[in-house]
Motif scaffolding. Structure first.
Motif, PDB file in Angstrom:
ATOM      1  N   LYS A 176       0.886  -0.925   0.188  1.00 14.16           N
ATOM      2  CA  LYS A 176       0.035  -0.038   0.064  1.00 14.16           C
ATOM      3  C   LYS A 176       0.990   1.079   0.149  1.00 14.16           C
ATOM      4  O   LYS A 176       0.234   1.933  -0.543  1.00 14.16           O
ATOM      5  CB  LYS A 176      -0.711   0.206   1.014  1.00 14.16           C
ATOM      6  N   ARG A 177       1.972   0.859   0.821  1.00 14.74           N
ATOM      7  CA  ARG A 177       2.749   2.264   0.329  1.00 14.74           C
ATOM      8  C   ARG A 177       3.548   2.838  -0.240  1.00 14.74           C
ATOM      9  O   ARG A 177       3.156   3.850  -1.087  1.00 14.74           O
ATOM     10  CB  ARG A 177       4.088   1.803   1.648  1.00 14.74           C
ATOM     11  N   LEU A 178       4.065   1.685  -1.153  1.00  8.09           N
ATOM     12  CA  LEU A 178       4.411   1.733  -2.275  1.00  8.09           C
ATOM     13  C   LEU A 178       3.523   1.880  -3.614  1.00  8.09           C
ATOM     14  O   LEU A 178       3.680   3.411  -4.269  1.00  8.09           O
ATOM     15  CB  LEU A 178       4.871   0.245  -3.412  1.00  8.09           C
ATOM     16  N   ARG A 179       2.037   1.910  -3.545  1.00  6.96           N
ATOM     17  CA  ARG A 179       0.882   1.871  -4.430  1.00  6.96           C
ATOM     18  C   ARG A 179       1.370   4.290  -4.375  1.00  6.96           C
ATOM     19  O   ARG A 179       1.080   4.650  -5.107  1.00  6.96           O
ATOM     20  CB  ARG A 179      -0.124   1.227  -4.219  1.00  6.96           C
ATOM     21  N   ASN A 180       0.288   3.884  -2.413  1.00  5.51           N
ATOM     22  CA  ASN A 180       0.256   5.317  -2.448  1.00  5.51           C
ATOM     23  C   ASN A 180       1.275   6.291  -3.070  1.00  5.51           C
ATOM     24  O   ASN A 180       1.071   7.158  -3.184  1.00  5.51           O
ATOM     25  CB  ASN A 180       0.592   5.980  -0.966  1.00  5.51           C
ATOM     26  N   ARG A 181       2.991   5.603  -2.798  1.00  2.00           N
ATOM     27  CA  ARG A 181       4.008   7.033  -3.033  1.00  2.00           C
ATOM     28  C   ARG A 181       3.372   7.568  -4.812  1.00  2.00           C
ATOM     29  O   ARG A 181       3.952   8.423  -4.639  1.00  2.00           O
ATOM     30  CB  ARG A 181       5.248   6.927  -2.139  1.00  2.00           C
ATOM     31  N   TYR A 182       3.602   5.774  -5.173  1.00  2.00           N
ATOM     32  CA  TYR A 182       3.500   6.318  -6.887  1.00  2.00           C
ATOM     33  C   TYR A 182       2.407   7.222  -7.286  1.00  2.00           C
ATOM     34  O   TYR A 182       2.647   8.120  -8.176  1.00  2.00           O
ATOM     35  CB  TYR A 182       3.137   5.274  -7.445  1.00  2.00           C
ATOM     36  N   GLN A 183       1.393   6.714  -6.793  1.00  5.53           N
ATOM     37  CA  GLN A 183       0.336   7.881  -6.909  1.00  5.53           C
ATOM     38  C   GLN A 183       0.078   9.218  -7.006  1.00  5.53           C
ATOM     39  O   GLN A 183       0.002  10.569  -7.166  1.00  5.53           O
ATOM     40  CB  GLN A 183      -1.119   7.741  -6.097  1.00  5.53           C
ATOM     41  N   ALA A 184       0.893   9.736  -5.247  1.00  3.95           N
ATOM     42  CA  ALA A 184       0.932  11.313  -4.900  1.00  3.95           C
ATOM     43  C   ALA A 184       2.657  11.565  -5.622  1.00  3.95           C
ATOM     44  O   ALA A 184       2.634  12.263  -5.933  1.00  3.95           O
ATOM     45  CB  ALA A 184       1.574  11.493  -3.765  1.00  3.95           C
ATOM     46  N   LYS A 185       3.122  11.145  -6.575  1.00  6.49           N
ATOM     47  CA  LYS A 185       4.278  11.640  -6.704  1.00  6.49           C
ATOM     48  C   LYS A 185       4.035  11.498  -8.387  1.00  6.49           C
ATOM     49  O   LYS A 185       3.749  12.615  -9.196  1.00  6.49           O
ATOM     50  CB  LYS A 185       5.617  10.571  -6.723  1.00  6.49           C
ATOM     51  N   THR A 186       2.889  11.344  -9.125  1.00  5.03           N
ATOM     52  CA  THR A 186       2.616  11.004 -10.234  1.00  5.03           C
ATOM     53  C   THR A 186       1.697  12.636 -10.057  1.00  5.03           C
ATOM     54  O   THR A 186       1.663  13.298 -11.252  1.00  5.03           O
ATOM     55  CB  THR A 186       1.472   9.782 -10.634  1.00  5.03           C
ATOM     56  N   THR A 187       0.616  12.853  -9.194  1.00  2.22           N
ATOM     57  CA  THR A 187       0.316  13.770  -9.071  1.00  2.22           C
ATOM     58  C   THR A 187       0.390  15.045  -9.173  1.00  2.22           C
ATOM     59  O   THR A 187       0.543  16.232 -10.080  1.00  2.22           O
ATOM     60  CB  THR A 187      -1.320  13.895  -8.051  1.00  2.22           C
TER      61      THR A 187
END
Length: 96
Positions: free
Chosen positions: A17-28
């Protein structure tokens, strides 16, 4: 190291979940930067719709606070509104 099966699974799922959240936040964040540097009004408006949707999703999943998402959307709306007018003023100054 954790001794219980449930805690081992929780560690694994938290990492995913942490990896997924970091990816989505970075993309944003990347799209926000692209929006701030855009020079065409139509492109900025298109990006704004996409970015605001992403911010809402991040706030819904508690990746970022809902007030932070709201504040960023507000500031970006001002940027989008300015895009066309700032370029028109700059081009008129160069002609004069």
């Amino acid at each position: 190291m954790a001794n219980h099966k449930s805690s081992i699974k929780r560690i694994r799922s938290n990492a995913a979940k942490r990896l997924r959240n970091r990816y989505q936040a970075k993309t944003t964040r990347t799209l926000i930067k692209r929006l701030r540097t855009s020079t065409e009004k139509s492109e900025a408006e298109k990006l704004y719709v996409e970015v605001s949707s992403m911010l809402d999703k991040l706030a819904k999943k508690n990746v970022i606070h809902k007030n932070k998402a709201s504040n960023q959307k507000s500031k970006l709306a001002k940027v989008v509104k300015k895009v066309g007018t700032v370029l028109a003023k700059k081009s008129s100054k160069k002609k004069a």
